[in-house]
Motif scaffolding. Structure first.
Motif, PDB file in Angstrom:
ATOM      1  N   PHE A 199      16.602  29.797  13.924  1.00 41.40           N
ATOM      2  CA  PHE A 199      16.389  29.321  12.558  1.00 41.40           C
ATOM      3  C   PHE A 199      15.870  27.882  12.520  1.00 41.40           C
ATOM      4  N   TYR A 200      16.471  26.995  13.325  1.00 41.40           N
ATOM      5  CA  TYR A 200      16.105  25.573  13.269  1.00 41.40           C
ATOM      6  C   TYR A 200      14.854  25.225  14.081  1.00 41.40           C
ATOM      7  N   MET A 201      14.404  26.131  14.949  1.00 45.09           N
ATOM      8  CA  MET A 201      13.498  25.694  16.007  1.00 45.09           C
ATOM      9  C   MET A 201      12.054  25.432  15.601  1.00 45.09           C
ATOM     10  N   VAL A 226      13.593  23.225   7.415  1.00 44.87           N
ATOM     11  CA  VAL A 226      14.402  24.178   6.640  1.00 44.87           C
ATOM     12  C   VAL A 226      15.068  23.526   5.427  1.00 44.87           C
ATOM     13  N   PHE A 227      14.783  22.226   5.199  1.00 44.89           N
ATOM     14  CA  PHE A 227      15.531  21.476   4.174  1.00 44.89           C
ATOM     15  C   PHE A 227      14.748  21.360   2.866  1.00 44.89           C
ATOM     16  N   GLY A 228      15.468  21.064   1.794  1.00 49.43           N
ATOM     17  CA  GLY A 228      14.843  20.722   0.512  1.00 49.43           C
ATOM     18  C   GLY A 228      14.433  21.927  -0.310  1.00 49.43           C
ATOM     19  N   ILE A 265      19.995  22.053   0.866  1.00 47.37           N
ATOM     20  CA  ILE A 265      19.832  20.601   0.711  1.00 47.37           C
ATOM     21  C   ILE A 265      21.032  19.898   1.341  1.00 47.37           C
ATOM     22  N   THR A 266      20.800  18.725   1.939  1.00 46.06           N
ATOM     23  CA  THR A 266      21.921  17.964   2.504  1.00 46.06           C
ATOM     24  C   THR A 266      21.983  16.593   1.828  1.00 46.06           C
ATOM     25  N   SER A 267      23.102  15.901   1.980  1.00 46.40           N
ATOM     26  CA  SER A 267      23.310  14.620   1.275  1.00 46.40           C
ATOM     27  C   SER A 267      22.197  13.590   1.503  1.00 46.40           C
ATOM     28  N   PRO A 268      21.715  13.409   2.760  1.00 46.56           N
ATOM     29  CA  PRO A 268      20.661  12.388   2.927  1.00 46.56           C
ATOM     30  C   PRO A 268      19.405  12.736   2.125  1.00 46.56           C
ATOM     31  N   GLU A 269      19.166  14.034   1.910  1.00 44.49           N
ATOM     32  CA  GLU A 269      17.992  14.461   1.147  1.00 44.49           C
ATOM     33  C   GLU A 269      18.245  14.332  -0.363  1.00 44.49           C
ATOM     34  N   LEU A 326      23.743  13.045  15.912  1.00 44.72           N
ATOM     35  CA  LEU A 326      23.730  14.447  16.345  1.00 44.72           C
ATOM     36  C   LEU A 326      23.100  15.287  15.233  1.00 44.72           C
ATOM     37  N   GLY A 327      22.050  16.024  15.543  1.00 50.60           N
ATOM     38  CA  GLY A 327      21.401  16.892  14.557  1.00 50.60           C
ATOM     39  C   GLY A 327      20.838  16.129  13.370  1.00 50.60           C
ATOM     40  N   PRO A 328      19.804  15.299  13.602  1.00 48.72           N
ATOM     41  CA  PRO A 328      19.319  14.422  12.514  1.00 48.72           C
ATOM     42  C   PRO A 328      18.446  15.106  11.466  1.00 48.72           C
ATOM     43  N   GLY A 329      18.202  16.400  11.559  1.00 51.49           N
ATOM     44  CA  GLY A 329      17.412  17.089  10.523  1.00 51.49           C
ATOM     45  C   GLY A 329      16.024  16.497  10.393  1.00 51.49           C
ATOM     46  N   ARG A 330      15.710  16.022   9.195  1.00 46.70           N
ATOM     47  CA  ARG A 330      14.402  15.390   8.978  1.00 46.70           C
ATOM     48  C   ARG A 330      14.356  13.930   9.438  1.00 46.70           C
ATOM     49  N   VAL A 373      20.039  13.412  19.097  1.00 50.11           N
ATOM     50  CA  VAL A 373      20.353  14.663  19.812  1.00 50.11           C
ATOM     51  C   VAL A 373      19.863  15.809  18.933  1.00 50.11           C
ATOM     52  N   GLU A 374      18.778  16.413  19.337  1.00 52.43           N
ATOM     53  CA  GLU A 374      18.135  17.421  18.492  1.00 52.43           C
ATOM     54  C   GLU A 374      17.541  18.522  19.362  1.00 52.43           C
ATOM     55  N   CYS A 375      17.880  19.769  19.048  1.00 51.70           N
ATOM     56  CA  CYS A 375      17.387  20.870  19.874  1.00 51.70           C
ATOM     57  C   CYS A 375      16.041  21.400  19.373  1.00 51.70           C
ATOM     58  N   SER A 376      15.656  21.065  18.159  1.00 49.26           N
ATOM     59  CA  SER A 376      14.464  21.694  17.591  1.00 49.26           C
ATOM     60  C   SER A 376      13.214  20.834  17.788  1.00 49.26           C
ATOM     61  N   ALA A 397      10.368  21.218  16.382  1.00 46.50           N
ATOM     62  CA  ALA A 397       9.723  20.992  15.080  1.00 46.50           C
ATOM     63  C   ALA A 397      10.407  19.836  14.356  1.00 46.50           C
ATOM     64  N   LEU A 398      11.744  19.805  14.406  1.00 48.29           N
ATOM     65  CA  LEU A 398      12.460  18.727  13.711  1.00 48.29           C
ATOM     66  C   LEU A 398      12.332  17.404  14.459  1.00 48.29           C
ATOM     67  N   GLN A 399      12.227  17.457  15.781  1.00 51.48           N
ATOM     68  CA  GLN A 399      11.990  16.214  16.538  1.00 51.48           C
ATOM     69  C   GLN A 399      10.702  15.552  16.068  1.00 51.48           C
ATOM     70  N   ALA A 411      27.617  12.214  13.029  1.00 49.68           N
ATOM     71  CA  ALA A 411      27.419  13.668  13.009  1.00 49.68           C
ATOM     72  C   ALA A 411      27.540  14.133  11.569  1.00 49.68           C
ATOM     73  N   HIS A 412      26.421  14.228  10.899  1.00 41.39           N
ATOM     74  CA  HIS A 412      26.464  14.698   9.515  1.00 41.39           C
ATOM     75  C   HIS A 412      25.936  16.127   9.451  1.00 41.39           C
ATOM     76  N   GLU A 413      26.729  17.039   8.956  1.00 36.73           N
ATOM     77  CA  GLU A 413      26.379  18.461   8.904  1.00 36.73           C
ATOM     78  C   GLU A 413      25.852  18.953  10.253  1.00 36.73           C
ATOM     79  N   PHE A 414      26.516  18.529  11.320  1.00 39.29           N
ATOM     80  CA  PHE A 414      26.167  19.013  12.660  1.00 39.29           C
ATOM     81  C   PHE A 414      27.205  20.035  13.122  1.00 39.29           C
ATOM     82  N   TYR A 415      28.476  19.691  12.926  1.00 42.89           N
ATOM     83  CA  TYR A 415      29.542  20.578  13.395  1.00 42.89           C
ATOM     84  C   TYR A 415      29.464  21.962  12.751  1.00 42.89           C
TER      85      TYR A 415
HETATM   86  N1  SAH Z   1      22.083  15.901   9.710  1.00 43.08           N
HETATM   87  C1  SAH Z   1      20.960  16.461   8.995  1.00 43.08           C
HETATM   88  C2  SAH Z   1      20.646  17.914   9.373  1.00 43.08           C
HETATM   89  C3  SAH Z   1      21.791  18.902   9.341  1.00 43.08           C
HETATM   90  S1  SAH Z   1      21.287  20.539   9.821  1.00 43.08           S
HETATM   91  C4  SAH Z   1      21.167  16.322   7.506  1.00 43.08           C
HETATM   92  O1  SAH Z   1      22.281  16.070   7.100  1.00 43.08           O
HETATM   93  O2  SAH Z   1      20.208  16.468   6.764  1.00 43.08           O
HETATM   94  C5  SAH Z   1      21.753  20.624  11.545  1.00 43.08           C
HETATM   95  C6  SAH Z   1      20.889  19.819  12.483  1.00 43.08           C
HETATM   96  O3  SAH Z   1      21.428  19.962  13.796  1.00 43.08           O
HETATM   97  C7  SAH Z   1      19.430  20.226  12.597  1.00 43.08           C
HETATM   98  O4  SAH Z   1      18.670  19.086  12.867  1.00 43.08           O
HETATM   99  C8  SAH Z   1      19.443  21.184  13.802  1.00 43.08           C
HETATM  100  O5  SAH Z   1      18.197  21.370  14.394  1.00 43.08           O
HETATM  101  C9  SAH Z   1      20.425  20.471  14.700  1.00 43.08           C
HETATM  102  N2  SAH Z   1      21.147  21.338  15.643  1.00 43.08           N
HETATM  103  C10 SAH Z   1      21.826  22.468  15.341  1.00 43.08           C
HETATM  104  N3  SAH Z   1      22.430  22.957  16.446  1.00 43.08           N
HETATM  105  C11 SAH Z   1      22.136  22.099  17.454  1.00 43.08           C
HETATM  106  C12 SAH Z   1      22.487  22.052  18.843  1.00 43.08           C
HETATM  107  N4  SAH Z   1      23.257  22.986  19.394  1.00 43.08           N
HETATM  108  N5  SAH Z   1      22.017  21.034  19.578  1.00 43.08           N
HETATM  109  C13 SAH Z   1      21.248  20.062  19.031  1.00 43.08           C
HETATM  110  N6  SAH Z   1      20.873  20.064  17.731  1.00 43.08           N
HETATM  111  C14 SAH Z   1      21.327  21.061  16.942  1.00 43.08           C
END
Ligand code: SAH
Length: 471
Positions: free
Chosen positions: A110-112, A116-118, A124-128, A159-163, A189-192, A194-196, A243-247
């Motif tokens: 899904f993330y790769m 996926v935001f907005g 939608i997430t808080s920073p957006e 961790l998981g910085p989204g946009r 720390v970002e696995c995608s 496209a998002l990087q 770590a915002h909306e990463f866990y």
């Molecule tokens: N923090 C951002 C995005 C949250 S969505 C915001 O608040 O807007 C989750 C994010 O974590 C996305 O960037 C996604 O690509 C990344 N992500 C999800 N699982 C991951 C993993 N196992 N390793 C690294 N990044 C991951």
């Protein structure tokens, strides 16, 4: 200190025009994805042949997805891949393995491959929602850096910085604190891939030609590095982790109490070739984590348990964070939707701002689960005796205590009517609760406040004392 930081926070981000899109991942109750689709009891039971053994899979009291969600669509690469894992493994896979493949499979997760935001995305997430969110996290990091004794070099990890919006707002907001921004090395720390790319763009990164391969964010003149995991981030330097909306994106295992004891919920392919949930006939490896999590539960909690959701990845990640903070100094801030209690069954799927079936068209919808904050606390405390854990407190209390009210007032002094409306709606969405009382737009877009559903927790090195605003 907080007041001083707020008056000096820079605000050059253009206020987003118009009302932000409104569906955050916590817009409904944790159980809504299941309760919105009733679970008819089923007495079905199936036998699965494993090499050398036969296991009986109990399908009783499992969720049967509604018919409409399984209209015949062409099989995607991810569906074929998931089915082949189940086939060659010789039996069902855990919900955690399913979730991990669906979100982060290198080819079709899904993330790769996309943003996926907005409004055009899925949620939608808080920073957006508002620039104020990243700015307030900036205030938090500067306060902690002060408590750390203003170190000259700090790893700022997200961790998981989204946009990349939170980090961009944080850097812009703290740009007047030169000693702070000059100390930073940013690690994303970002696995995608496209998002990087999007993060590179939004942080206005340029390749530094004077030193090969080094990437600099022109927002603060700081070096930026990307990693696939936290382990790859160099250690030995004081570290601030966000770590915002990463866990909520980390895989969860689900367990259900049955006449045979605790069984793990698994994903299988039925005779009709569709994915379905089944129960494991015997204990699975993840049961070790289940026992660990239940040992942390209160006796009252344990008594009531029928379903339990656990995230071993979250527990392991927290331990890695706590060890790092315990030995290198610094702290971590975790903000997510979740509960200060053991979680029973919260996994949900969201596509285009609507809840959908978890098993429907995997890879096209976000999967996420409520964060189990006590398990983060216990994991951190177990991993290092040099850290202390604070919270959780609600996002509303967290942002309120850091001074978001002063911030919104300051921003309102310098904007036009449209921007003011957007600012107020964003402010309310970040700290409010339930449906927006002032809303006059279409019903399906009513903003839902994130103020109490999202919780904030901090893990800090004990030398730093208690972090703001947890005192
Ligand atoms: N923090 C951002 C995005 C949250 S969505 C915001 O608040 O807007 C989750 C994010 O974590 C996305 O960037 C996604 O690509 C990344 N992500 C999800 N699982 C991951 C993993 N196992 N390793 C690294 N990044 C991951």
């Amino acid at each position: 200190m907080l007041r001083k930081l707020l008056t000096q926070t820079s605000s050059r981000r253009l206020l987003s025009s118009g009302i932000p899109p409104l569906f955050s991942k916590s817009s409904l109750s944790p159980f809504s994805s299941l309760s919105s689709s009733p679970e008819p009891p089923s007495s079905e039971s199936t036998t699965v042949e494993h090499p050398g053994t036969t296991i009986s899979v109990d399908r009783s009291s499992l969720y049967t997805p509604p018919d409409h969600s399984h209209e015949s669509t062409p099989e995607t690469e991810l569906v074929k891949h998931l089915k082949s894992i189940i086939k060659f493994r010789g039996g069902p896979i855990s919900v955690a393995e399913y979730m991990e493949e669906v979100l982060t499979n290198p080819k079709a997760g899904f993330y790769m491959n996309r943003d996926v935001f907005g409004a055009q995305g899925d949620f939608i997430t808080s920073p957006e929602v508002s620039q104020m969110f990243g700015e307030m996290i900036g205030v938090w990091t500067v306060c902690l850096w002060e408590q750390m004794g203003r170190p000259e070099r700090v790893n700022l990890v997200e961790l998981g910085p989204g946009r990349g919006t939170l980090m961009a707002d944080l850097l812009r907001g703290t740009s007047k604190f030169r000693n702070f921004t000059e100390s930073l090395h940013i690690h994303l720390v970002e696995c995608s891939p496209a998002l990087q790319k999007l993060q590179h763009q939004n942080l206005k990164c340029t390749d530094d030609i004077s030193s090969e391969k080094k990437v600099i964010s022109s927002l603060a003149g700081t070096p930026v590095h990307w990693h696939a995991t936290l382990e790859e981030v160099p250690s030995g330097v004081p570290t601030l982790i966000i770590a915002h909306e990463f866990y909520d994106a980390l895989p969860v295992h689900q367990f259900q109490k049955s006449s045979r004891g605790w069984c793990e919920k698994m994903v299988d392919v039925g005779e009709d070739s569709k994915f379905r949930f089944v129960l494991s006939p015997q204990p699975t490896p993840a049961a070790l984590y289940l026992m660990k999590r239940c040992a942390w539960a209160t006796p009252e909690e344990r008594e009531k348990l029928e379903h339990v959701e656990i995230s071993p990845k979250s527990m392991d990640l927290t331990q890695e964070m706590a060890k790092r903070i315990g030995s290198d100094g610094g702290g971590a801030l975790i903000i997510d939707y979740g509960m200060n209690a053991i979680i029973s069954d919260s996994l949900q799927a969201i596509r285009k701002h609507k809840f959908v079936n978890i098993l429907d068209d995997p890879g096209s919808a976000d999967l996420s689960a409520y964060v189990d904050f006590p398990s983060i606390k216990h994991s951190a405390e177990e991993a290092s005796e040099n850290v202390s854990v604070h919270g959780p407190m609600t996002q509303s209390q967290f942002l309120g205590s850091l001074g978001i009210n002063f911030r919104v007032d300051a921003l309102l002094q310098n904007c036009n009517d449209e921007q003011a409306e957007s600012l107020r709606a964003g402010y309310w969405q970040l700290v409010g609760d339930g449906e927006a009382p002032f809303w006059e737009g279409p019903d399906e877009q009513t903003p839902i406040g994130m103020g109490t559903r999202y919780l904030a927790m901090a893990i800090v090195n004990k030398n730093q004392g208690i972090p703001a605003p947890f005192q």
